[in-house]
Scaffold this motif. Structure first.
Motif, short mmCIF file in Angstrom:
data_model
loop_
_atom_site.label_atom_id
_atom_site.label_comp_id
_atom_site.label_asym_id
_atom_site.label_seq_id
_atom_site.Cartn_x
_atom_site.Cartn_y
_atom_site.Cartn_z
N TYR A 139 0.83 -1.20 0.00
CA TYR A 139 0.00 0.00 0.00
C TYR A 139 0.87 1.25 0.00
N ASN A 140 0.54 2.19 -0.89
CA ASN A 140 1.18 3.49 -0.91
C ASN A 140 0.22 4.47 -0.24
N ASP A 141 0.30 4.56 1.10
CA ASP A 141 -0.68 5.34 1.85
C ASP A 141 -0.16 5.56 3.26
N ASN A 142 -0.89 6.35 4.02
CA ASN A 142 -0.61 6.55 5.44
C ASN A 142 -0.87 5.25 6.19
N CYS A 143 0.06 4.84 7.04
CA CYS A 143 -0.05 3.51 7.66
C CYS A 143 -1.25 3.40 8.58
N ILE A 144 -1.61 4.47 9.29
CA ILE A 144 -2.75 4.41 10.20
C ILE A 144 -4.03 4.15 9.41
N LYS A 145 -4.21 4.83 8.29
CA LYS A 145 -5.40 4.66 7.47
C LYS A 145 -5.52 3.22 6.99
N VAL A 146 -4.41 2.63 6.57
CA VAL A 146 -4.45 1.25 6.08
C VAL A 146 -4.66 0.27 7.23
N MET A 147 -3.95 0.47 8.32
CA MET A 147 -4.09 -0.43 9.46
C MET A 147 -5.52 -0.46 10.00
N GLN A 148 -6.20 0.67 9.94
CA GLN A 148 -7.58 0.73 10.42
C GLN A 148 -8.51 -0.16 9.61
N LYS A 149 -8.10 -0.51 8.40
CA LYS A 149 -8.93 -1.35 7.53
C LYS A 149 -8.57 -2.84 7.61
N LEU A 150 -7.48 -3.16 8.32
CA LEU A 150 -7.07 -4.55 8.44
C LEU A 150 -7.91 -5.26 9.50
N PRO A 151 -8.18 -6.55 9.32
CA PRO A 151 -9.03 -7.28 10.28
C PRO A 151 -8.36 -7.45 11.64
N ASP A 152 -9.17 -7.60 12.66
CA ASP A 152 -8.66 -7.92 13.99
C ASP A 152 -7.90 -9.25 13.96
N ASN A 153 -6.89 -9.35 14.80
CA ASN A 153 -6.18 -10.63 15.01
C ASN A 153 -5.75 -11.29 13.70
N SER A 154 -5.18 -10.51 12.80
CA SER A 154 -4.86 -11.03 11.47
C SER A 154 -3.37 -11.07 11.16
N VAL A 155 -2.53 -10.56 12.06
CA VAL A 155 -1.09 -10.45 11.81
C VAL A 155 -0.33 -11.19 12.90
N ASP A 156 0.71 -11.92 12.51
CA ASP A 156 1.52 -12.68 13.46
C ASP A 156 2.72 -11.90 13.97
N LEU A 157 3.32 -11.10 13.09
CA LEU A 157 4.54 -10.37 13.45
C LEU A 157 4.54 -9.00 12.80
N ILE A 158 4.77 -7.96 13.57
CA ILE A 158 5.04 -6.63 13.04
C ILE A 158 6.53 -6.38 13.22
N LEU A 159 7.20 -6.15 12.11
CA LEU A 159 8.63 -5.87 12.11
C LEU A 159 8.84 -4.58 11.34
N THR A 160 9.26 -3.52 12.03
CA THR A 160 9.21 -2.22 11.39
C THR A 160 10.28 -1.26 11.91
N ASP A 161 10.48 -0.19 11.16
CA ASP A 161 11.52 0.81 11.43
C ASP A 161 10.92 2.19 11.21
N PRO A 162 10.15 2.69 12.18
CA PRO A 162 9.45 3.97 11.99
C PRO A 162 10.39 5.16 12.11
N PRO A 163 9.92 6.34 11.74
CA PRO A 163 10.72 7.56 11.98
C PRO A 163 11.06 7.70 13.46
N TYR A 164 12.29 8.13 13.73
CA TYR A 164 12.77 8.22 15.11
C TYR A 164 12.50 9.57 15.75
N ASN A 165 12.04 10.54 14.95
CA ASN A 165 11.76 11.87 15.48
C ASN A 165 13.00 12.52 16.08
N ILE A 166 14.12 12.41 15.36
CA ILE A 166 15.35 13.05 15.84
C ILE A 166 15.95 14.01 14.81
N GLY A 167 15.19 14.29 13.73
CA GLY A 167 15.71 15.18 12.69
C GLY A 167 16.05 16.56 13.20
N ASN A 168 15.11 17.18 13.92
CA ASN A 168 15.35 18.53 14.43
C ASN A 168 16.46 18.53 15.48
#
Length: 242
Positions: free
Chosen positions: A8-37
């Motif tokens: 999906y080429n979209d905002n992750c929250i918008k997409v995640m809100q459409k995913l079914p409950d209890n449907s994922v086994d593992l989330i493996l991710t590298d989000p923004p660290y909020n250290i740019g400034n």
């Protein structure tokens, strides 16, 4: 893309809100660290860095309170879509580890540990100014439980993982400024999920999690807000290439 790969080429929250409950086994991710400034004010030679280095790119410069709000929404949705005793692994700046643990615990996650990814050949950035950064933290959570899948096969597994940085061979379809090596994601995917499981990366970036998931016979859901990096991820994952 097919029954085993969804990109999906979209905002992750918008997409995640459409995913079914209890449907994922593992989330493996590298989000923004909020250290740019924060990094902009450091005594560094960033003016010499490539133009897409995260500090200068702008995508990691969110206001801290806005970042906290967005990460709270992420954890709320992650808690809902992860299966009971599903696993969440997240890379994060050491500056934000405490904030992330607090957010996770308030949304139903059990904090297991903070580990380290040690880079054996880090970029010698600012080597004449201070110590070269060669370590990056990762956090380990279980959803609605205290333990989950752990395929160590009787082997001692340390919270210290050592690999090289991403080699040039993994950048032939394009580059991402915070790209992780496939071997690092292989480690987590094989240890914390099983063949046929569904792996989600809501901050897909260059698609390394997807490359690893597909090559290790997992189903994959990837979300990336940047059109440029979405296209890069799509090329890598569909070619099943590193």
């Amino acid at each position: 893309m097919n029954e085993d790969i969804y990109l999906y080429n979209d905002n992750c929250i918008k997409v995640m809100q459409k995913l079914p409950d209890n449907s994922v086994d593992l989330i493996l991710t590298d989000p923004p660290y909020n250290i740019g400034n924060f990094m902009k004010d450091r005594q560094t030679n960033l003016n010499r860095m490539r133009k897409n280095f995260f500090v200068g790119a702008g995508w990691d410069n969110e206001d801290y309170h806005d970042w906290l709000g967005n990460m709270t929404q992420f954890f709320v949705e992650a808690h809902r879509i992860l299966k009971t005793k599903g696993t969440l692994i997240m890379f994060m700046s050491v500056l934000k580890v405490e904030s992330i643990i607090e957010l996770a615990q308030t949304t139903g996650f059990y904090y297991k540990t903070t580990g380290i990814w040690h880079k054996t050949n880090p970029m010698p950035r600012n080597m004449n100014l201070h110590f070269v950064n060669s370590n990056e933290p990762w956090l380990y959570f279980i959803n609605d439980g205290k333990t989950g899948t752990f395929n160590n096969k009787g082997k001692l597994e340390l919270d210290f993982i050592q690999t090289s940085v991403t080699p040039a061979s993994e950048k032939k379809f394009g580059k991402h400024p915070t790209q992780k090596p496939v071997t690092l994601m292989d480690h987590f995917i094989n240890l914390l999920s099983n063949p046929g499981d569904t792996v989600l990366d809501p901050f897909m970036g260059s698609g390394t999690t997807g490359v690893s998931a597909v090559s290790n016979d997992r189903k994959f859901i990837g979300i990336e807000v940047s059109e440029e990096y979405y296209k890069l991820s799509k090329r890598r994952i569909l070619n099943n290439s590193i």
